[in-house]
Enzyme design. Structure first.
Site, PDB file in Angstrom:
ATOM      1  N   ARG A 162      -9.397   2.854  -5.276  1.00 28.20           N
ATOM      2  CA  ARG A 162      -9.143   2.665  -6.614  1.00 28.20           C
ATOM      3  C   ARG A 162      -8.429   1.336  -7.028  1.00 28.20           C
ATOM      4  O   ARG A 162      -8.482   0.733  -7.965  1.00 28.20           O
ATOM      5  CB  ARG A 162      -8.755   3.929  -7.116  1.00 28.20           C
ATOM      6  CG  ARG A 162      -9.593   5.126  -6.867  1.00 28.20           C
ATOM      7  CD  ARG A 162      -8.898   6.338  -7.553  1.00 28.20           C
ATOM      8  NE  ARG A 162      -9.357   7.691  -7.257  1.00 28.20           N
ATOM      9  CZ  ARG A 162      -9.197   8.353  -6.343  1.00 28.20           C
ATOM     10  NH1 ARG A 162      -8.262   8.272  -5.429  1.00 28.20           N
ATOM     11  NH2 ARG A 162      -9.988   9.564  -6.150  1.00 28.20           N
ATOM     12  N   ILE A 163      -7.143   1.367  -6.224  1.00 24.45           N
ATOM     13  CA  ILE A 163      -6.291   0.345  -6.677  1.00 24.45           C
ATOM     14  C   ILE A 163      -6.790  -0.963  -6.360  1.00 24.45           C
ATOM     15  O   ILE A 163      -6.388  -1.941  -6.988  1.00 24.45           O
ATOM     16  CB  ILE A 163      -4.719   0.590  -6.196  1.00 24.45           C
ATOM     17  CG1 ILE A 163      -4.273   2.080  -6.652  1.00 24.45           C
ATOM     18  CG2 ILE A 163      -3.638  -0.422  -6.572  1.00 24.45           C
ATOM     19  CD1 ILE A 163      -2.985   2.290  -6.045  1.00 24.45           C
ATOM     20  N   ARG A 184     -12.402   0.135   5.381  1.00 25.99           N
ATOM     21  CA  ARG A 184     -12.529   0.846   6.577  1.00 25.99           C
ATOM     22  C   ARG A 184     -13.914   1.234   6.756  1.00 25.99           C
ATOM     23  O   ARG A 184     -14.472   1.185   7.880  1.00 25.99           O
ATOM     24  CB  ARG A 184     -11.560   1.881   6.741  1.00 25.99           C
ATOM     25  CG  ARG A 184     -10.279   1.559   7.211  1.00 25.99           C
ATOM     26  CD  ARG A 184      -9.512   2.746   7.389  1.00 25.99           C
ATOM     27  NE  ARG A 184      -9.358   3.764   6.327  1.00 25.99           N
ATOM     28  CZ  ARG A 184      -8.443   4.572   6.030  1.00 25.99           C
ATOM     29  NH1 ARG A 184      -7.972   5.213   7.172  1.00 25.99           N
ATOM     30  NH2 ARG A 184      -8.399   5.307   4.884  1.00 25.99           N
ATOM     31  N   SER A 185     -14.689   1.464   5.651  1.00 23.51           N
ATOM     32  CA  SER A 185     -15.947   1.857   5.464  1.00 23.51           C
ATOM     33  C   SER A 185     -16.866   0.803   4.733  1.00 23.51           C
ATOM     34  O   SER A 185     -16.347   0.279   3.750  1.00 23.51           O
ATOM     35  CB  SER A 185     -16.400   3.239   5.091  1.00 23.51           C
ATOM     36  OG  SER A 185     -15.628   3.312   3.586  1.00 23.51           O
ATOM     37  N   ALA A 245       1.159  -1.682  -1.313  1.00 25.87           N
ATOM     38  CA  ALA A 245       0.449  -0.333  -0.749  1.00 25.87           C
ATOM     39  C   ALA A 245       1.604   0.582   0.070  1.00 25.87           C
ATOM     40  O   ALA A 245       2.195   1.432  -0.566  1.00 25.87           O
ATOM     41  CB  ALA A 245      -0.065  -0.723   0.496  1.00 25.87           C
ATOM     42  N   ARG A 246       2.024   0.316   1.396  1.00 26.05           N
ATOM     43  CA  ARG A 246       3.222   1.250   1.947  1.00 26.05           C
ATOM     44  C   ARG A 246       3.647   0.047   2.850  1.00 26.05           C
ATOM     45  O   ARG A 246       3.118  -0.606   3.427  1.00 26.05           O
ATOM     46  CB  ARG A 246       2.366   2.271   2.948  1.00 26.05           C
ATOM     47  CG  ARG A 246       2.175   3.401   2.070  1.00 26.05           C
ATOM     48  CD  ARG A 246       3.424   4.147   1.683  1.00 26.05           C
ATOM     49  NE  ARG A 246       3.370   5.520   0.751  1.00 26.05           N
ATOM     50  CZ  ARG A 246       3.323   5.453  -0.519  1.00 26.05           C
ATOM     51  NH1 ARG A 246       3.207   4.680  -1.169  1.00 26.05           N
ATOM     52  NH2 ARG A 246       3.101   6.567  -1.036  1.00 26.05           N
ATOM     53  N   GLU A 275      12.610   1.939   3.536  1.00 25.01           N
ATOM     54  CA  GLU A 275      13.081   1.917   2.184  1.00 25.01           C
ATOM     55  C   GLU A 275      14.450   3.008   2.271  1.00 25.01           C
ATOM     56  O   GLU A 275      14.449   4.012   2.827  1.00 25.01           O
ATOM     57  CB  GLU A 275      12.276   2.343   1.067  1.00 25.01           C
ATOM     58  CG  GLU A 275      11.087   1.381   1.085  1.00 25.01           C
ATOM     59  CD  GLU A 275      10.017   1.875   0.103  1.00 25.01           C
ATOM     60  OE1 GLU A 275      10.249   2.874  -0.656  1.00 25.01           O
ATOM     61  OE2 GLU A 275       9.198   1.182  -0.275  1.00 25.01           O
ATOM     62  N   HIS A 293      10.193  -1.062  -5.342  1.00 29.25           N
ATOM     63  CA  HIS A 293       9.111   0.026  -5.357  1.00 29.25           C
ATOM     64  C   HIS A 293       8.694   0.386  -6.949  1.00 29.25           C
ATOM     65  O   HIS A 293       8.969   1.667  -7.242  1.00 29.25           O
ATOM     66  CB  HIS A 293       9.584   1.138  -4.590  1.00 29.25           C
ATOM     67  CG  HIS A 293       8.201   2.060  -4.169  1.00 29.25           C
ATOM     68  ND1 HIS A 293       8.190   2.874  -2.622  1.00 29.25           N
ATOM     69  CD2 HIS A 293       7.166   2.253  -4.587  1.00 29.25           C
ATOM     70  CE1 HIS A 293       7.091   3.300  -2.468  1.00 29.25           C
ATOM     71  NE2 HIS A 293       6.308   3.155  -3.715  1.00 29.25           N
TER      72      HIS A 293
END
Length: 327
Positions: A162-163, A184-185, A245-246, A275, A293
């Protein structure tokens, strides 16, 4: 939930927008974190033992060891956020603890921030503001603080959820950028909802083409250090890395080394591996934009996330499947 005494007890680990806290107190026996101090592992275990449910944030590390506490009372963890790699969902599932998240509501604001980081890094906005605030700006000069044009360039996206798609649309429609991506897919054209983007078979194919690489993949073991020394070397020297993202998706030591040796031009980061700690090497670099963040940090989004978490809790305690259940 017929009487106040029978209301489920919910412990909230972080301070939330006022509207959300009011709703929590209206629906549950809610214990709020008025000090806004992060919970320790022991405090999280105590919460699991004394509450029917927890409303947690990304700051809470809910490992298998934390979750497997004797005399556990909690049956749900309502995560305040879309990402949940800070929760051991496999352990939660095995223990019979439901886990929910808050997707969709933060998509637009996070995509907005990704575009902002692209502009800030390319146009040296952070560096320029520091110059002005320090009183070191002398005058306008034709060769002063020349940056990189964003319009018309190629954006490479890693993770076309989505993002990722929302970021791609902003880049394409607002800045006329070409979009290439890795997911990934394989995504059928209808999954892209009219977005003109080229799917690549590997991350390396994206890196070889992109002027900007924007990360939108989930965190966790599968993607930990997805961006490492080898992949930084595969990027173009004039390219910028953007991460909303992360933090654990990026090997921060390798990133600092790549920046230091000029393998890439700069980086814009909103998330970090440990973090709130940020590597000293990144703090010292002018070609890195560092944010605390802020991806979902708008009043509308943070309130929407909280109300979604409240709805997840309500559904669970009513014996229904929460609308955003992960496990």
């Amino acid at each position: 939930m017929n009487t106040a005494a029978a209301r489920p007890k919910v412990i909230v680990t972080g301070r939330l927008p006022e509207e959300v806290e009011r709703e929590l107190q209206a629906r549950f026996d809610a214990q709020l974190n008025t000090d806004d101090r992060p919970f320790t592992a022991r405090e999280l275990q105590e919460a699991l033992q004394t509450a029917d449910g927890l409303l947690t944030t990304v700051a809470d590390r809910l490992t298998a060891e934390v979750l497997d506490v004797p005399s556990r009372r909690a049956t749900i963890i309502a995560n305040y956020g879309v990402g949940y790699n800070h929760i051991d969902v496999h352990a939660a599932k095995a223990l019979g603890i439901a886990v929910t998240n808050t997707p969709d509501v933060l998509t637009d604001c996070t995509a907005d921030l990704a575009i902002m980081l692209m502009l800030m890094t390319a146009r040296r906005a952070g560096e320029g503001e520091r110059l002005v605030r320090a009183g070191r700006w002398r005058s306008w000069r034709p060769t002063h603080m020349i940056g990189t044009r964003v319009s018309g360039k190629t954006l490479g996206i890693i993770g076309m959820g989505r993002i990722g798609q929302a970021t791609a649309r902003r880049a394409q429609h607002g800045f006329g950028m070409k979009v290439v991506f890795f997911n990934r897919s394989r995504l059928a054209p209808e999954r892209l909802d009219g977005l003109d983007a080229l799917q690549c078979d590997t991350v390396e194919e994206v890196l070889a083409q992109a002027d900007f690489v924007s990360l939108h993949c989930p965190g966790g073991e599968e993607t930990r250090h997805l961006m490492n020394a080898t992949r930084f070397a595969a990027m173009q020297r004039h390219a910028f890395l953007i991460n909303t993202a992360r933090g654990d998706v990026v090997d921060e030591a390798a990133l600092a080394d790549a920046l230091g040796h000029g393998l890439i031009a700069g980086a814009g980061l909103d998330v970090y591996e440990h973090e709130p700690r940020v590597p000293a090497a990144l703090l010292e670099m002018e070609n890195v934009v560092l944010l605390p963040h802020l991806g979902s940090a708008t009043r509308e989004t943070r309130t929407g996330m909280g109300l979604m978490a409240v709805d997840n809790l309500s559904a669970h305690f009513a014996g229904q499947t929460p609308p955003n259940r992960v496990v």
